[in-house]
Design a protein around this motif. Structure first.
Motif, PDB file in Angstrom:
ATOM      1  N   ASP A  27      10.053   5.805   2.229  1.00 50.14           N
ATOM      2  CA  ASP A  27       9.727   7.212   2.528  1.00 50.14           C
ATOM      3  C   ASP A  27       8.194   7.215   1.590  1.00 50.14           C
ATOM      4  O   ASP A  27       8.034   6.491   0.626  1.00 50.14           O
ATOM      5  N   VAL A  28       7.221   8.113   2.024  1.00 49.67           N
ATOM      6  CA  VAL A  28       6.062   8.001   1.509  1.00 49.67           C
ATOM      7  C   VAL A  28       6.023   8.249  -0.171  1.00 49.67           C
ATOM      8  O   VAL A  28       5.437   7.573  -0.732  1.00 49.67           O
ATOM      9  N   SER A  29       6.751   9.360  -0.324  1.00 50.83           N
ATOM     10  CA  SER A  29       6.860   9.652  -1.914  1.00 50.83           C
ATOM     11  C   SER A  29       7.249   8.577  -2.783  1.00 50.83           C
ATOM     12  O   SER A  29       7.136   8.434  -3.932  1.00 50.83           O
ATOM     13  N   VAL A  30       7.976   7.362  -2.068  1.00 47.92           N
ATOM     14  CA  VAL A  30       8.801   6.412  -2.810  1.00 47.92           C
ATOM     15  C   VAL A  30       7.899   5.211  -2.564  1.00 47.92           C
ATOM     16  O   VAL A  30       7.686   4.307  -3.815  1.00 47.92           O
ATOM     17  N   GLN A  31       7.214   5.279  -1.563  1.00 48.10           N
ATOM     18  CA  GLN A  31       6.420   3.917  -1.175  1.00 48.10           C
ATOM     19  C   GLN A  31       5.210   3.883  -2.274  1.00 48.10           C
ATOM     20  O   GLN A  31       5.006   2.875  -2.863  1.00 48.10           O
ATOM     21  N   ALA A  32       4.721   5.058  -2.653  1.00 53.41           N
ATOM     22  CA  ALA A  32       3.621   4.986  -3.977  1.00 53.41           C
ATOM     23  C   ALA A  32       4.206   4.439  -5.102  1.00 53.41           C
ATOM     24  O   ALA A  32       3.408   3.764  -5.742  1.00 53.41           O
ATOM     25  N   GLN A  33       5.259   4.728  -5.491  1.00 56.18           N
ATOM     26  CA  GLN A  33       5.941   4.268  -6.691  1.00 56.18           C
ATOM     27  C   GLN A  33       5.866   2.808  -6.662  1.00 56.18           C
ATOM     28  O   GLN A  33       5.636   2.136  -7.445  1.00 56.18           O
ATOM     29  N   ALA A  71      -4.145   1.812   5.880  1.00 57.87           N
ATOM     30  CA  ALA A  71      -4.381   2.556   4.637  1.00 57.87           C
ATOM     31  C   ALA A  71      -3.691   1.791   3.384  1.00 57.87           C
ATOM     32  O   ALA A  71      -4.435   1.801   2.408  1.00 57.87           O
ATOM     33  N   VAL A  72      -2.384   1.541   3.634  1.00 57.86           N
ATOM     34  CA  VAL A  72      -1.803   1.011   2.470  1.00 57.86           C
ATOM     35  C   VAL A  72      -2.477  -0.389   2.066  1.00 57.86           C
ATOM     36  O   VAL A  72      -2.757  -0.730   1.050  1.00 57.86           O
ATOM     37  N   SER A 130      19.514   3.405  -3.227  1.00 61.45           N
ATOM     38  CA  SER A 130      18.467   3.659  -2.492  1.00 61.45           C
ATOM     39  C   SER A 130      17.571   2.558  -1.890  1.00 61.45           C
ATOM     40  O   SER A 130      17.386   1.807  -2.888  1.00 61.45           O
ATOM     41  N   ASN A 153       2.591   1.134  -6.932  1.00 66.46           N
ATOM     42  CA  ASN A 153       1.903   1.240  -8.266  1.00 66.46           C
ATOM     43  C   ASN A 153       2.554   0.058  -9.104  1.00 66.46           C
ATOM     44  O   ASN A 153       2.000  -0.377 -10.119  1.00 66.46           O
TER      45      ASN A 153
END
Lengths: 315, 318, 623
Positions: free
Chosen positions: B182-188, B212-213, B152, B191
């Protein structure tokens, strides 16, 4: 538009120069004494000497090229030793015949090919599509010279519908219907392969375009499906079909060499093959440059048509 | 310590020019710019399409030869555009994670390339390094025998990061590393990057169009417009108290929960024509504060407030 | 490789081609050990024997030579020459193409100008010139045929290489310290190999034909040696009296070329990934509707009411449940946001409404879409077409690819108007200018003469909006209309949309992945995950008190401007693939609150009249 045509015409100059250089270099590959090789079996000491003088064969390669080029620019394509007449006269006599044959054939293959491709794409996997695909497959696999021979057997010998060969009947011919009767078989035999190639390409170009986002947009705004296909899709597909028409014109011109032999059509192709077999290099050289030059101009016409269709082509 | 020092770096792309390639004019994708990045720092670079951020990034890793200027990494000048020389010092993580992996190679082959070419390690040493790196980026070793299309976007981006780490660089350029995710994966991924920076004492240049990022990951932020730096300053201040009107336009345009919808004030929405660049300030055509002077004189970067610099004749008050 | 062969032979025509070609190749290979007559021994007494005469299965030619023997030896020769010519042309041409495509710039320019010169010849002229110079002969014909096909390979391979050379993995290889030669050999070549194979499989047939053609003209193989072309050429003079001498070699050439073409097509289809996925199928004018269950009864909700919609993609044996029992409605003047990550089914839901999902592979398998009481899924094509753009209009994501590149924007607007209203051109044009004015495009009178590529992204999207407004629709479905735009342009487009809906009382369904956009524009919002709606309610309520754990945690992932440098919340794991959904809640594997009950059976949407959630352990109790 005028500026674009001018630009294309100017850009044709280096291409034409390139063509003459390539032809000249190929002819320079001829091993041994050039004059004797060019004149072949027709060589007499006087002829060899004359040719050496004419072409400046005692001079370095580059000078010889410019002498040759300069002569051609003044309309002097040299003299055919097998026919004993100026090369340009012979070419001009025969070019008309080739132009009629190839031109009619080209119109046939463009119209039929695009039509078949569009029908095939819009009826994808239907009966018409499968039938067209099958016919096209046979069409692109059969050698045009063999097809021509089989047509002679069937239509001229067995059914006696059409004349066996030639451009006009020997007695009482010479008018347009006579020409048309003589033209049917060679033009068809010549068009078959190109029709198949154009049909295949038109089909895949249409399918490609029909998947584009702007087709969905047209449907989303409520445009009728017939208009979506014949307007939006075909117009966009033509952008990729037109360049192929240019390439196929070259194939039709090429195929005309075989067809002219099979049907004894008095064109440039037959002249070239005869000239090669008789080792009349001057005639080959002139004929190749002339026809290639004509093809370059045809391609300019194709490019201009493309630029009329596609506004994104500006420079 | 200074990790990266850039002096008067610029890039002009020739346009036109025929076979013999004598170009008549050029598009100045990056105008001469100078900046420094400290070791361990993350410099965010923001700007909209056509601002020159990707051109800048490609010059910094040696994929593109600069027209003018110098690049120094840890006080060593790198003048020649040779990616192999750059590779050990500075690496690149690409925007499109899947396209950055050769579809015909296994992950192991991809990971081994820098170890073999840049460091000449033997098979055993390479495998050891790959194990270490994979552990750092939370990738399982069984992935090594697979091909890129089996992953992915988020996983592929981890592999891209792992490959950059394999070269053991001092600096990593992150070119929109999460905008394809995607947003939920972006943060992973963000970090993970933050953790790696600590672990390996890395320096980042983080390029993004998402304000913002960038704000969330950067120490300092550099704002580009039309090939020039228009503002540079600490992350917490640049968007809170923008000095350059363009920075303010950017900040006001970002959709924010709880802020009413309104198009921020500007005169024209179009970028200047790169083939026919304006004199003076490139932003003047859109700027509500523009005066006669802005149309003629090109503004220099100058300090405003404690840590901020902006290139503007009429900067906003802090 | 095995998948390649499997794919290849699934194509029955390709299999037929392979069998015929294999048989011919086998015959050609064993020709020397077959008990055949010497092909070159003449026996004028036996000339023109008919086929099936004793001792001569296929008869004899004009010199009494055994035709079967000459045919097989000729086939052998023609195949060998054609294949060698193809290999030579492919190797040299591909080499030139890769070098030109990889290095680009001046190298590319000079090489490709040379190739263009060669292509400026109709191919046979070049071949004739080469044969004229080298003299007739099979070897020279081979050289000529190979030479004229080099430009074809060079062009094709260069095109593919240019695309690949711009890809990021080539940059990555350079940064990994690889040199040019190594990159060409290990990074590029494996990726262009399939193109080379495809180009070869489609040209081998041609090259066999071309060499046969030169021999036919007497410029290839010289007597007494025979290849198929020269056999045909020699037989031509006896065509009318003894046609069998022509038919025999002619049919052989046809069989060879046809079987190679069939096989070549099969190889191309099996190697070209775009064709492999069946992507080159024509999307129908309306999405296929194949509703298995009962159609839901009409309820009087909203202006446009989507009920229990199910849309699937059928790709081979796999079924992707892109939209799974989705119910949504929108009221006049209301803006409904549909938010979700990629693959959540939000766009497919939007496209299903007017039957715009590409089909195949899309199929609507259940539910209803009611507009003014009528079920659009049951409507005839004509009635649906009349509503498209007229009652329900769309705005799409990428304004460059969604406007037709060859039509002026004014004409595209006029077409939208005239698709539904028979108005004269002048009136339609005036209306088009008005529309451009309404979306605040400066100088609309001159702008309508622009082509899409002459406008900026923001202007193009304004045209897209103008087109949606053309027939004063009641509902506009906007599918990520600002995702492709820069942030400053996005702000203008959003505020324009907001103004328009307030002025005109439009209902908007706004598909997006951005919470900030939803918060600013939408009255209500529906959150989608793995093809289902997991939560729906008023925007303010959901932003402040999200009830579904997914909504809550997704919002926590989104960095907000003004927060400074910080650690971001993340959701571990990945969204599920909708072809293989677990039972129960699709989010359960990633959810910290999940219990066993979450992974069993259907979970319904529950809650109040305005705020519903599909969760057993919601973050907020909805009562």
């Amino acid at each position: 538009m005028g500026a674009y045509i001018l630009k294309r015409l100017i850009s044709a100059v280096p291409v034409l120069l390139g063509i003459t250089i390539i032809v000249f270099l190929i002819m320079a590959m001829i091993p041994g004494d050039p004059a004797t090789a060019i004149l072949g079996s027709y060589a007499t000491p006087e002829n060899v000497e004359k040719l050496n003088r004419d072409l400046g064969l005692d001079q370095p390669l580059i000078n010889r090229y410019f002498i040759w080029l300069g002569n051609m620019l003044t309309g002097d394509f040299g003299r055919s030793y097998s026919l004993n007449r100026p090369v340009l006269d012979e070419i001009l006599d025969r070019f008309n015949a080739t132009l009629i044959l190839a031109g009619v054939s080209f119109v046939m293959c463009s119209v039929l090919g695009i039509l078949a491709g569009v029908v095939s794409a819009t009826r994808q996997y239907g009966f018409a599509d499968k039938a067209i695909t099958f016919i096209v497959l046979i069409g692109i696999s059969v050698p045009s010279f063999f097809l021509g021979m089989m047509m002679i057997l069937l239509f001229a010998v067995n059914l006696r519908l059409l004349p066996v060969s030639g451009m006009y009947a020997i007695y009482g011919g010479g008018d347009l219907p006579d020409l048309a009767r003589h033209l049917i078989m060679p033009a068809t035999a010549l068009a078959v392969v190109a029709t198949g190639v154009i049909a295949r390409l038109s089909r895949s170009a249409m399918l490609e375009v029909l998947r584009q986002d702007y087709i969905r947009t047209a449907r989303a705004k409520g445009v009728d499906e017939r208009r979506v296909i014949m307007g939006h899709a075909l117009r966009a597909a033509m952008v990729s079909i037109i360049p192929v028409l240019g390439i196929q014109a070259g194939f039709v011109l090429s195929g005309s060499v075989y067809i002219e032999i099979v049907f004894q059509w008095p064109g440039v192709g037959r002249m070239l093959v005869d000239a090669i077999l008789k080792r009349d290099i001057i005639l080959v050289q002139g004929g190749v440059v002339f026809v290639a030059g004509a093809y370059v101009f045809f391609n300019i016409v194709v490019d201009v048509a493309q630029s009329l269709l596609d506004p994104r082509i500006k420079t | 310590m200074t990790a990266l020092k850039v002096r008067d770096l610029s890039k002009t792309f020739p346009i036109g020019g025929g076979l013999l390639g004598r170009a008549r004019a050029g598009v100045r994708a990056v105008r001469p710019m100078s900046f420094e990045v400290q070791t361990g720092e993350t410099l965010g670079i923001v700007g909209e399409s056509g601002c020159g951020k990707s051109t800048l990034a490609r010059m910094l890793v040696g994929l593109l030869e600069p027209t003018t200027g110098r690049i120094e990494i840890e006080d060593r000048p790198l003048d020649n555009a040779d990616p192999a020389a750059f590779g050990k010092l500075i690496q690149y993580v690409f925007q499109d994670p899947v396209s950055s992996l050769n579809p015909r190679k296994t992950i192991k082959q991809i990971m081994e390339a820098p170890l073999k070419r840049l460091y000449g390690l033997d098979a055993e040493e390479r495998m050891g390094r790959i194990r270490e790196i994979f552990a750092s980026v939370n990738l399982r070793e069984e992935f090594l025998d697979r091909y890129p299309h089996e992953f992915s976007g988020g996983q592929a981006q981890r592999i891209g990061i792992a490959r950059a780490l394999a070269a053991a660089p001092r600096i990593i350029i992150l070119d929109e590393p999460v905008s394809a995710l995607d947003v939920s994966v972006q943060a992973q991924v963000l970090n993970l990057l933050a953790g790696l920076r600590e672990e390996f004492n890395l320096t980042y240049l983080f390029i993004s169009h998402d304000l913002a990022v960038v704000e969330a990951v950067s120490d300092r932020i550099m704002v580009l417009y039309f090939g020039s730096v228009v503002e540079i300053g600490p992350a917490e201040e640049v968007f809170k108290t923008p000095r350059h009107p363009y920075t303010k336009l950017l900040a006001d345009s970002a959709p924010v929960v709880g802020r009413a919808l309104s198009a921020p004030e500007q005169k024209d929405s179009e970028l200047p024509d790169p083939l026919n660049p304006p004199t003076g300030c490139a932003f003047a055509g859109r700027c509500p504060r523009a005066t006669e002077r802005c149309l003629t004189a090109e503004p220099e970067l100058k300090p405003l407030g404690e840590h901020q610099l902006a290139a503007c004749h009429h900067p906003l008050e802090g | 490789m095995t998948t390649f062969l499997k794919l290849l032979f699934r194509n029955r025509l390709a299999a037929v081609g392979a069998v015929v070609l294999a048989a011919i190749l086998l015959l050609a290979l064993i020709t020397p050990i077959l008990p055949l007559a010497d092909p070159d021994v003449t026996a004028t007494a036996d000339r023109f024997q008919r086929p099936f005469s004793t001792g001569h299965l296929l008869g004899t030619d004009h010199l009494g030579r055994d035709l079967l023997s000459r045919l097989l030896w000729g086939t052998r020769l023609s195949l060998a020459v054609g294949i060698v010519a193809a290999l030579v042309a492919a190797t040299i041409g591909s080499g030139i193409g890769i070098v030109a495509g990889y290095f680009g710039g001046r190298t590319d320019n000079i090489i490709m100008r040379g190739v263009d010169m060669l292509m400026a010849f109709p191919y046979i002229l070049l071949a004739l010139a080469i044969v004229a110079a080298l003299g007739p002969g099979l070897m020279n014909a081979l050289i000529a045929v190979a030479a004229v096909n080099i430009p074809f390979f060079a062009r094709n391979i260069r095109g593919v290489t240019v695309g690949l050379a711009g890809r990021e993995f080539i940059d990555a290889a350079r940064l990994a310290g690889m040199g040019h030669t190594r990159i060409i050999l290990t990074e590029l070549l494996p990726n262009v190999l399939s193109t080379i194979v495809i180009a070869m499989s489609t040209t081998v047939g041609w090259m066999i034909l071309e060499t046969a053609g030169l021999s036919f003209l007497g410029l290839g193989s010289q007597p007494p040696q025979a290849d198929l072309g020269s056999m045909l050429g020699e037989a031509r003079s006896a065509l009318i009296t003894n046609p069998h001498t022509s038919v025999v070699p002619g049919i052989m050439i046809f069989l060879i070329v046809m079987s190679i073409n069939l096989l070549g097509d099969g190889v191309r289809d099996a190697l070209d990934p775009r064709l492999r996925s069946g992507a080159l199928t024509r999307p129908r004018a309306v999405t296929l509707v194949d509703r298995r269950g009962n159609v839901p009864h009409a309820d009087q909700k909203g202006l446009l009411n989507i009920q229990q919609l199910e849309t699937q993609f059928h790709v081979g044996p796999r079924v992707y449940r892109a939209v799974n029992k989705v119910s949504l409605h929108v009221n006049p003047g209301e803006a409904l946001g549909v938010i979700g990550e990629s693959g959540s089914g939000k766009s497919v839901t939007a496209l299903s409404v007017m039957g715009l999902v590409a089909s195949p592979p899309g199929v609507i398998t259940g539910g209803a879409v009611r507009y003014e009481g009528e079920d659009l899924l049951a409507a005839s094509y004509d009635s649906l077409r009349r509503k498209r753009g007229n009652n329900v209009a769309y705005i799409f994501q990428d304004p460059l690819s969604t406007l037709h590149p060859l039509y002026r924007v004014g004409d595209q607007l006029i077409e939208a108007i005239q698709a539904h209203h028979k108005v004269p051109d002048a009136e339609a044009k005036a209306r088009a200018i008005e529309l451009l004015k309404a979306v605040r495009i400066p100088n609309p009178e001159s702008r309508i003469r622009n082509f899409p590529h002459e406008m900026s992204g923001g202007m193009r999207q304004r045209v897209g909006i103008a087109m949606a407004l053309a027939n004063d629709p009641d509902v506009i479905i906007a599918d990520e209309p600002t995702t492709a735009l820069d942030v400053t342009v996005q702000a203008q487009i959003l505020s324009l949309l907001d103004d328009l809906r307030r002025e005109r009382g439009l209902a908007i369904i706004f598909i997006t992945h951005d919470f900030g956009v939803v918060a600013q524009l939408c009255d209500r919002v529906a959150v989608m995950y793995a093809g289902r709606i997991v939560e729906e309610g008023p925007t303010a309520t959901i932003l402040e008190h999200p009830a579904h754990p997914y909504t809550k945690r997704l919002m926590a992932c989104v960095p907000e401007l003004g927060g400074g440098k910080r650690e971001l919340a993340a959701i571990p794991g990945l969204p599920p693939v909708v072809s293989d959904l677990p039972p129960g809640c699709a989010f359960a594997p990633r959810c910290t609150k999940a219990t066993e009950a979450c992974q069993q059976g259907e979970i319904d949407l529950a809650g109040t009249a305005t705020h519903t959630v599909r969760c057993i352990h919601p973050e907020e109790e909805l009562a």
